[in-house]
Design a protein around this motif. Sequence first.
Motif, mmCIF file in Angstrom:
data_model
loop_
_atom_site.group_PDB
_atom_site.id
_atom_site.type_symbol
_atom_site.label_atom_id
_atom_site.label_comp_id
_atom_site.label_asym_id
_atom_site.label_seq_id
_atom_site.Cartn_x
_atom_site.Cartn_y
_atom_site.Cartn_z
ATOM 1 N N UNK A 46 0.867 -1.186 0.000
ATOM 2 C CA UNK A 46 0.000 0.000 0.000
ATOM 3 C C UNK A 46 0.903 1.236 0.000
ATOM 4 N N UNK A 47 0.666 2.145 -0.952
ATOM 5 C CA UNK A 47 1.403 3.423 -0.939
ATOM 6 C C UNK A 47 0.477 4.494 -0.375
ATOM 7 N N UNK A 48 0.951 5.200 0.645
ATOM 8 C CA UNK A 48 0.208 6.373 1.117
ATOM 9 C C UNK A 48 0.910 7.594 0.532
ATOM 10 N N UNK A 49 0.222 8.281 -0.371
ATOM 11 C CA UNK A 49 0.779 9.478 -1.014
ATOM 12 C C UNK A 49 0.106 10.689 -0.364
ATOM 13 N N UNK A 50 0.936 11.571 0.194
ATOM 14 C CA UNK A 50 0.403 12.725 0.936
ATOM 15 C C UNK A 50 0.765 14.019 0.215
ATOM 16 N N UNK A 51 -0.252 14.788 -0.104
ATOM 17 C CA UNK A 51 -0.008 16.118 -0.688
ATOM 18 C C UNK A 51 0.405 17.031 0.462
ATOM 19 N N UNK A 52 1.578 17.618 0.336
ATOM 20 C CA UNK A 52 2.217 18.233 1.503
ATOM 21 C C UNK A 52 2.607 19.691 1.237
ATOM 22 N N UNK A 53 1.584 20.550 1.247
ATOM 23 C CA UNK A 53 1.838 22.005 1.170
ATOM 24 C C UNK A 53 1.024 22.654 2.291
ATOM 25 N N UNK A 106 4.611 4.668 -9.758
ATOM 26 C CA UNK A 106 3.817 3.645 -9.067
ATOM 27 C C UNK A 106 3.255 2.643 -10.069
ATOM 28 N N UNK A 107 2.767 3.144 -11.207
ATOM 29 C CA UNK A 107 2.194 2.247 -12.228
ATOM 30 C C UNK A 107 3.184 1.172 -12.659
ATOM 31 N N UNK A 108 4.467 1.536 -12.647
ATOM 32 C CA UNK A 108 5.486 0.593 -13.112
ATOM 33 C C UNK A 108 5.917 -0.385 -12.012
ATOM 34 N N UNK A 109 5.410 -0.209 -10.807
ATOM 35 C CA UNK A 109 5.848 -1.054 -9.687
ATOM 36 C C UNK A 109 4.851 -2.171 -9.411
ATOM 37 N N UNK A 110 5.401 -3.391 -9.251
ATOM 38 C CA UNK A 110 4.534 -4.530 -8.932
ATOM 39 C C UNK A 110 4.324 -4.664 -7.424
ATOM 40 N N UNK A 111 5.099 -3.914 -6.632
ATOM 41 C CA UNK A 111 4.987 -4.059 -5.174
ATOM 42 C C UNK A 111 4.006 -3.061 -4.570
ATOM 43 N N UNK A 112 3.268 -2.337 -5.414
ATOM 44 C CA UNK A 112 2.222 -1.437 -4.902
ATOM 45 C C UNK A 112 0.907 -1.824 -5.574
ATOM 46 N N UNK A 113 -0.071 -2.188 -4.748
ATOM 47 C CA UNK A 113 -1.371 -2.627 -5.303
ATOM 48 C C UNK A 113 -2.462 -1.589 -5.059
ATOM 49 N N UNK A 114 -2.315 -0.814 -3.989
ATOM 50 C CA UNK A 114 -3.333 0.199 -3.663
ATOM 51 C C UNK A 114 -2.622 1.501 -3.293
ATOM 52 N N UNK A 115 -3.184 2.600 -3.784
ATOM 53 C CA UNK A 115 -2.667 3.929 -3.436
ATOM 54 C C UNK A 115 -3.721 4.638 -2.593
ATOM 55 N N UNK A 157 -5.468 0.275 -7.484
ATOM 56 C CA UNK A 157 -6.683 0.874 -6.920
ATOM 57 C C UNK A 157 -6.292 2.152 -6.186
ATOM 58 N N UNK A 158 -7.125 3.190 -6.308
ATOM 59 C CA UNK A 158 -6.812 4.453 -5.635
ATOM 60 C C UNK A 158 -7.964 4.833 -4.699
ATOM 61 N N UNK A 159 -7.597 5.167 -3.466
ATOM 62 C CA UNK A 159 -8.601 5.549 -2.455
ATOM 63 C C UNK A 159 -8.241 6.952 -1.966
ATOM 64 N N UNK A 160 -9.207 7.860 -1.995
ATOM 65 C CA UNK A 160 -8.964 9.194 -1.407
ATOM 66 C C UNK A 160 -9.336 9.132 0.067
ATOM 67 N N UNK A 161 -8.380 9.433 0.930
ATOM 68 C CA UNK A 161 -8.633 9.538 2.371
ATOM 69 C C UNK A 161 -8.772 11.032 2.660
ATOM 70 N N UNK A 198 -7.270 -0.961 5.922
ATOM 71 C CA UNK A 198 -8.017 -2.230 6.085
ATOM 72 C C UNK A 198 -8.784 -2.558 4.808
ATOM 73 N N UNK A 199 -9.391 -1.551 4.196
ATOM 74 C CA UNK A 199 -10.085 -1.808 2.913
ATOM 75 C C UNK A 199 -9.048 -2.237 1.875
ATOM 76 N N UNK A 200 -7.897 -1.548 1.866
ATOM 77 C CA UNK A 200 -6.843 -1.879 0.897
ATOM 78 C C UNK A 200 -6.402 -3.330 1.063
ATOM 79 N N UNK A 201 -6.255 -3.773 2.321
ATOM 80 C CA UNK A 201 -5.794 -5.150 2.574
ATOM 81 C C UNK A 201 -6.804 -6.157 2.014
ATOM 82 N N UNK A 202 -8.096 -5.860 2.152
ATOM 83 C CA UNK A 202 -9.118 -6.770 1.598
ATOM 84 C C UNK A 202 -8.983 -6.856 0.081
ATOM 85 N N UNK A 203 -8.703 -5.718 -0.540
ATOM 86 C CA UNK A 203 -8.587 -5.685 -2.007
ATOM 87 C C UNK A 203 -7.340 -6.451 -2.445
ATOM 88 N N UNK A 204 -6.242 -6.251 -1.692
ATOM 89 C CA UNK A 204 -4.970 -6.894 -2.047
ATOM 90 C C UNK A 204 -5.077 -8.418 -1.913
#
Length: 258
Positions: free
Chosen positions: A12-19, A41-50, A97-101, A192-198
């Motif tokens: 799971x990658x957590x990407x944070x907009x930081x300004x 991220x698209x090119x990485x196989x070790x990230x399934x959910x952002x 898969x991308x989830x907005x938190x 937790x949702x990401x883990x179910x998807x993965x």
Amino acid sequence: MNNLLMEVENEIAVVTINRPKALNALNTETIVELNECLKDIEARDDIKVVILTGSGQKSFVAGADISEMVHQNPAEGRAFGLKAKEAFGRLENMRQVTIAAVNGFALGGGCEISMSCDFRVASDNAKFAQPETGLGIIPGFGGTQRLPRLVNKGIAKEMIYTCDMISAQRAYEIGLVNHVVSQDELIDFCKKIAAKIIDKGSYAVSIAKQAINMGLDMDLNNGLTLEANLFGLTMSTNDKKEGMTAFLEKRGRTLTDF
Ligand code: CO8
């Protein structure tokens, strides 16, 4: 990256907009960085959910950067819009898969970037609005197109014409967000949702995403044909063989395609 943070754990990658000084408003630099980050991220196989979120406790993204837009002429405004179209389109259609938190204000471009994700989870202090007409402009990062597709046309029009800010609870009621949780829980809840998807077949999930996104732009008959074609494709995978055989043999499964 000057305006983004990224942490990767358990696929799971957590990407944070930081300004934080501008409540995470999106300037050109941030949009370009986001596009590059998503490309990587698209090119990485070790990230399934952002999971996409904003830094701090107050704001997810308070919109496009008004201090930058105030100086833009029509050509610059269009160029800015097209850069965002590329980055937001990538977010919408990438194989992960991308989830907005949504952890606070999601205004203008903030609401729009959240709508480019597969779905949204809000903290209870989140607020959504499309305030553009109050600034003499219209939503330019997809708000006039994605909002009426996500909620109904009348609700989208009222939000865009009045600029009214709506609560997380109201966003839930109109189907803009899937869940409302406390701010403290937000990222763990999304994980937790990401883990179910993965746990499911990642290739199958990405093909389902394609079927849904492309199908919504088609009439039903063509959408169903697309689904049949993509369904056929999934019959050729190792995951299909493993998933179905494991079921019939009454044993656990290990799905690995992506
Ligand atoms: N752009 C730039 N700076 C911002 C933005 C923004 N969108 N939002 C907040 N900031 C800055 C403020 O200017 C302030 O900076 P400073 O401390 O230097 O004065 C800092 O963030 C903190 O903000 P406030 O002091 O205003 O904090 P408050 O708690 O009083 O208010 C609000 C918080 C309600 C979020 C308020 O800041 C606000 O109304 N912000 C603007 C919200 C807005 O209108 N967003 C929509 C912008 S338009 C847009 O997104 C268009 C998208 C499509 C563009 C298409 C281009 C082609």
